[in-house]
Design an enzyme around this catalytic site. Structure first.
Site, PDB file in Angstrom:
ATOM      1  N   CYS A 336     -34.449   8.873 -27.086  1.00 18.86           N
ATOM      2  CA  CYS A 336     -34.079   8.199 -28.337  1.00 18.86           C
ATOM      3  C   CYS A 336     -32.900   8.817 -29.087  1.00 18.86           C
ATOM      4  O   CYS A 336     -31.968   8.092 -29.446  1.00 18.86           O
ATOM      5  CB  CYS A 336     -35.265   8.011 -29.263  1.00 18.86           C
ATOM      6  SG  CYS A 336     -36.786   8.782 -28.762  1.00 18.86           S
ATOM      7  N   ARG A 365     -41.066  17.158 -19.930  1.00 19.47           N
ATOM      8  CA  ARG A 365     -42.055  17.502 -20.950  1.00 19.47           C
ATOM      9  C   ARG A 365     -42.966  18.567 -20.381  1.00 19.47           C
ATOM     10  O   ARG A 365     -43.490  18.413 -19.289  1.00 19.47           O
ATOM     11  CB  ARG A 365     -42.890  16.269 -21.335  1.00 19.47           C
ATOM     12  CG  ARG A 365     -42.027  15.154 -21.864  1.00 19.47           C
ATOM     13  CD  ARG A 365     -42.831  13.914 -22.183  1.00 19.47           C
ATOM     14  NE  ARG A 365     -41.934  12.862 -22.646  1.00 19.47           N
ATOM     15  CZ  ARG A 365     -42.329  11.658 -23.040  1.00 19.47           C
ATOM     16  NH1 ARG A 365     -43.618  11.364 -23.034  1.00 19.47           N
ATOM     17  NH2 ARG A 365     -41.463  10.770 -23.446  1.00 19.47           N
ATOM     18  N   GLN A 383     -37.810   7.446 -17.074  1.00 12.27           N
ATOM     19  CA  GLN A 383     -38.302   6.306 -17.834  1.00 12.27           C
ATOM     20  C   GLN A 383     -37.345   5.130 -17.672  1.00 12.27           C
ATOM     21  O   GLN A 383     -36.142   5.324 -17.590  1.00 12.27           O
ATOM     22  CB  GLN A 383     -38.348   6.641 -19.321  1.00 12.27           C
ATOM     23  CG  GLN A 383     -39.387   7.651 -19.710  1.00 12.27           C
ATOM     24  CD  GLN A 383     -39.374   7.881 -21.209  1.00 12.27           C
ATOM     25  OE1 GLN A 383     -38.330   8.177 -21.780  1.00 12.27           O
ATOM     26  NE2 GLN A 383     -40.525   7.740 -21.847  1.00 12.27           N
ATOM     27  N   ASP A 385     -36.265   3.318 -19.951  1.00 13.68           N
ATOM     28  CA  ASP A 385     -36.331   3.370 -21.396  1.00 13.68           C
ATOM     29  C   ASP A 385     -35.297   2.435 -22.027  1.00 13.68           C
ATOM     30  O   ASP A 385     -34.253   2.179 -21.441  1.00 13.68           O
ATOM     31  CB  ASP A 385     -36.020   4.812 -21.832  1.00 13.68           C
ATOM     32  CG  ASP A 385     -36.621   5.144 -23.179  1.00 13.68           C
ATOM     33  OD1 ASP A 385     -37.293   4.276 -23.762  1.00 13.68           O
ATOM     34  OD2 ASP A 385     -36.418   6.277 -23.647  1.00 13.68           O
ATOM     35  N   HIS A 387     -33.826   1.195 -26.201  1.00 11.24           N
ATOM     36  CA  HIS A 387     -33.963   1.199 -27.652  1.00 11.24           C
ATOM     37  C   HIS A 387     -33.222  -0.010 -28.182  1.00 11.24           C
ATOM     38  O   HIS A 387     -32.057  -0.220 -27.860  1.00 11.24           O
ATOM     39  CB  HIS A 387     -33.437   2.506 -28.236  1.00 11.24           C
ATOM     40  CG  HIS A 387     -34.274   3.665 -27.834  1.00 11.24           C
ATOM     41  ND1 HIS A 387     -34.013   4.407 -26.694  1.00 11.24           N
ATOM     42  CD2 HIS A 387     -35.418   4.178 -28.370  1.00 11.24           C
ATOM     43  CE1 HIS A 387     -34.943   5.335 -26.563  1.00 11.24           C
ATOM     44  NE2 HIS A 387     -35.811   5.221 -27.554  1.00 11.24           N
ATOM     45  N   LYS A 467     -47.283   1.715 -32.461  1.00 12.12           N
ATOM     46  CA  LYS A 467     -46.891   1.312 -31.107  1.00 12.12           C
ATOM     47  C   LYS A 467     -47.923   0.396 -30.485  1.00 12.12           C
ATOM     48  O   LYS A 467     -49.071   0.337 -30.937  1.00 12.12           O
ATOM     49  CB  LYS A 467     -46.687   2.542 -30.230  1.00 12.12           C
ATOM     50  CG  LYS A 467     -47.961   3.318 -29.951  1.00 12.12           C
ATOM     51  CD  LYS A 467     -47.688   4.483 -29.011  1.00 12.12           C
ATOM     52  CE  LYS A 467     -48.945   5.299 -28.765  1.00 12.12           C
ATOM     53  NZ  LYS A 467     -48.734   6.477 -27.946  1.00 12.12           N
ATOM     54  N   HIS A 513     -38.520   1.241 -29.686  1.00 11.73           N
ATOM     55  CA  HIS A 513     -38.535   1.998 -28.430  1.00 11.73           C
ATOM     56  C   HIS A 513     -39.355   1.161 -27.461  1.00 11.73           C
ATOM     57  O   HIS A 513     -40.403   0.671 -27.838  1.00 11.73           O
ATOM     58  CB  HIS A 513     -39.265   3.329 -28.568  1.00 11.73           C
ATOM     59  CG  HIS A 513     -38.771   4.221 -29.651  1.00 11.73           C
ATOM     60  ND1 HIS A 513     -38.325   5.488 -29.407  1.00 11.73           N
ATOM     61  CD2 HIS A 513     -38.683   4.058 -30.993  1.00 11.73           C
ATOM     62  CE1 HIS A 513     -37.983   6.069 -30.543  1.00 11.73           C
ATOM     63  NE2 HIS A 513     -38.191   5.227 -31.523  1.00 11.73           N
TER      64      HIS A 513
END
Length: 639
Positions: A336, A365, A383, A385, A387, A467, A513
């Site tokens: 992000c 992580r 990911q 991912d 945004h 979320k 997200h």
RNA sequence: GCCCUUGUAGCUCAGCUGGUAGAGCAAUUGAUUUGUAAUCAAUAGGUCCGCGGUUCGAAUCCGUGCGGGGGCACCA
């Protein structure tokens, strides 16, 4: 003179107070034999409970979920009894029913061994044979606490202390010597459990589920209405083990793990091909849905993470690195902040919104060692991912777009059933409550608009916003959480994101997200187990292997292999010095969808003979027809 | 991270109560040229997870570290 109303609407009139057992006897001898528990006006009661008023009663047997649940609950008690008989001094705590069975948590210094489990099982069996009668007693609160403290059952005493004073305290006796504080209800005697039970495993479990507390020993068991049900259950477990992605990943040569980097995947050629296929598929989908793909740094200055709030809220899960110039960098655990920086570069106007930025970003992580599990829980993962920067008025429609995209993708990959979990504000969070109110309302509105089944997870949201999570069900009925969609009204402001609105004023955009597969690694693990390694043709990492019947046909096999590859179908040719049977077995075990056999017949007719995985039928096909047919199948929805 | 358990050849595993390792498959070589799930033979292959200890002697016993597995806790 109670009048009992039965589920079929009939009434039974009794001259005096009556038990469930007597009611069952009145209905039929066989029901009386099978009866396990009853409900009185919808409330579950022991069968020997005395009914003195008019009411509706339903009798349950082992065929009913209610009956099976009591069998399991009683099995937990009988197990605790067996444990305390065999290992005096062991304290009991709680022993609930769970899916497919039960467990009981014990406090004992010495660990239970597998051998102990066998002994406990035998003792349970003896207790069942003794057919000990069950008796319920109501105890007075103070007496109960004092009693359990006196006999050294401090956990039980603690449980009673936490039960509201208004609630009745019941103690169940099984036979003359053993009893347990329990809400009940229970079976009338120990033989009713039957023998279709098995103790499955021992593990540690924190007292009251809190890692600050001491660790107890939990014994898990499974228990069923019949031996056949138990056998079926054990068979199901076995089948699930056969699908284990860690096992299949090794057998199919997809990936491996090693000590130098726990929780990180070493992808092999075939696994990586699968990985790339999924990314390319997703890329095409997202392009059509108006996403812009970017790429941002994996290592970013600590100052950025401090500003975003990650350093404080997520720091202990982040990998860091100090460089020779003594700066501290963090390896990104999320994409992000990087995406906000992409947004921040150059002036943005309301005309740019919604701006959908996507990245196949690899994040790291530091997960607790005990959490690692094959591909399903790793420390480094990719990911899919994205945004979405938008205005407040665009939140709901953008959330809906995401939901539709996700359902389409899951369907293409063979998952039809999807459930949504909605999670609202957690205790540790950034941002004002007012802002949270707004975010939660908008997201929930979008959830409702999907008309999908949803549940609410209170307090489980991300620290920057509420979320939803998308949960899919696999081929053998297991649920997996994959996709996620989060509304964020906090981070963009923290990192100074803004756009110029229609009226010329500067505004902070809302950020959504979202990840659809979630983690590619995890999703592949799920896919492997869902398909048991037998992928649909279009995602199969190696679609065909060309096998010559003997060395004489090597040249022809190679020419076929080249044509197949040219047509965009993945292939290898097996020229090893093994016979046909050997090669068929070898490639079948590695789950290649199509084997292309080439011998004299094929050379003469310019064809191949196809052998499909899990079928011994042979199909001869002209090579050009083959290429035409199968290159067309190289896309989703082809099985 | 916590509890239990586990770590022997590329893979799957055997190795009883301590006497420095063995099988099948895979690999390599040779023979066989095979029509739909394992052709035959030979050869090679091991710091028995690392470190420390006990012992005349440790894959085996003890301690410790790391990794794996099953749970618990965690999963922003």
């Amino acid at each position: 003179m109670p009048i009992i109303t039965l589920p079929d609407g009939n009434n039974l009139d009794f001259p005096k107070k009556v038990t469930g057992l007597e009611i069952a006897e009145k209905i039929s001898k066989s029901l009386a034999k099978q009866a396990l528990i009853m409900s009185v006006n919808g409330e579950l009661k022991d069968l020997y409970f005395l009914i003195d008023k008019d009411c509706s009663v339903k009798i349950f047997t082992a065929k009913d979920p209610e009956g099976l649940e009591v069998i399991r609950h009683d099995a937990a008690h009988i197990m605790a009894m067996a444990v305390q008989e065999l290992y005096p001094g062991t304290q009991v705590t709680i022993g609930p029913v769970i899916e497919n069975g039960f467990y009981y948590d014990f406090a004992r210094k010495e660990p239970f061994t597998d051998d102990d489990l066998n002994k406990i099982e035998e003792r349970m069996s003896e207790i069942v044979d003794k057919d000990l009668k069950t008796r319920r007693e109501v105890w007075q609160r103070d007496k109960a606490i004092r009693h359990f403290k006196e006999i050294g059952e401090k956990y039980k005493a603690e449980i009673i202390e936490s039960i509201p004073e208004t609630e009745e305290l019941s103690v169940y006796h099984h036979g003359d010597t053993w009893y347990d504080l329990c809400r009940g209800p229970h079976l009338v005697s120990s033989s009713k459990i039957g023998k279709a039970f098995k103790l499955t495993k021992v593990s540690g479990a924190y007292w009251r589920g809190d890692s600050k507390n001491e660790m107890l020993q939990r014994i898990y068991g499974t228990s069923w209405a019949s031996q056949k049900d138990l056998d079926d259950y054990l068979k199901r477990i076995e089948e699930a083990e056969k699908r284990d992605h860690r096992k299949l990943g090794k057998e199919m040569d997809l990936f491996h793990f090693r000590e130098e980097s726990p929780g990180s995947v070493f992808w092999h050629e075939k696994g990586w091909t699968l990985f790339q296929k999924l990314i390319n598929y997703m890329r095409a989908k997202q392009d059509l849905a108006g996403y812009k793909e970017v790429n941002t740094p994996e290592v970013l200055d600590r100052l950025l993470w401090e500003k975003s709030g990650h350093w404080e809220k997520y720091g202990e899960n982040m990998y860091t690195s100090e460089t020779p110039d003594e700066k501290v960098f963090a390896i990104k655990p999320m994409n992000c902040p990087g995406h906000i920086q992409v947004f921040n570069q150059g002036l943005k106007s309301y005309r740019d919104l919604p701006l959908r930025i996507t990245e196949f970003g690899k994040v790291h992580r530091y997960e607790p060692s005990g959490a690692l599990h094959g591909l399903l829980r790793v420390r480094a993962f990719t990911q899919d991912d994205a945004h979405i920067f938008c205005s407040e008025s665009q939140i709901t429609s953008e959330c809906l777009n995401v939901t539709n995209l996700i359902l389409e993708i899951y369907k293409d990959l063979g998952f039809e059933k999807v459930i949504i979990k909605y999670a609202d504000r957690p205790e540790i969070r950034v941002g004002e409550d007012k802002v949270w109110d707004k975010a939660e309302t908008s997201l929930l509105e979008a959830v409702k608009a999907t008309k999908l089944e949803y549940s609410i997870n209170k307090g489980e949201g991300a620290f920057y916003g509420p979320k939803i999570e998308f949960v899919l069900r696999d081929a053998i009925g297991r649920d997996w959480q994959c996709g996620t969609l989060q509304v964020d009204l906090n981070l963009p402001g923290r990192l100074d994101a803004s756009y110029i609105d229609k009226d010329g004023t500067k505004k902070v955009p809302v950020m959504l997200h979202r990840a659809l597969f979630g983690s590619l690694e995890r999703f592949i693990g799920i896919l492997i187990e869902h398909y048991a390694g037998k992928f649909p043709f279009w995602i199969s990492p190696l679609q065909t292997v060309v096998i010559p019947v003997s060395e004489d046909f090597n040249d022809y096999a190679v020419s076929i292999y080249k044509k197949v590859k040219d047509a965009g179908i993945s292939s290898t040719v097996d020229l090893k010095k093994h016979n046909l049977n050997y090669k068929i077995r070898d490639h079948s075990l590695s789950k290649i969808p199509l084997l292309l056999i080439c011998g004299k017949k094929e050379v003469d007719s310019n064809s191949v003979t196809i052998r499909r995985l899990d079928s011994n039928k042979q199909e001869n096909m002209d090579i050009n027809n083959f290429l035409k047919k199968y290159s067309a199948l190289n896309k989703p929805s082809s099985k």
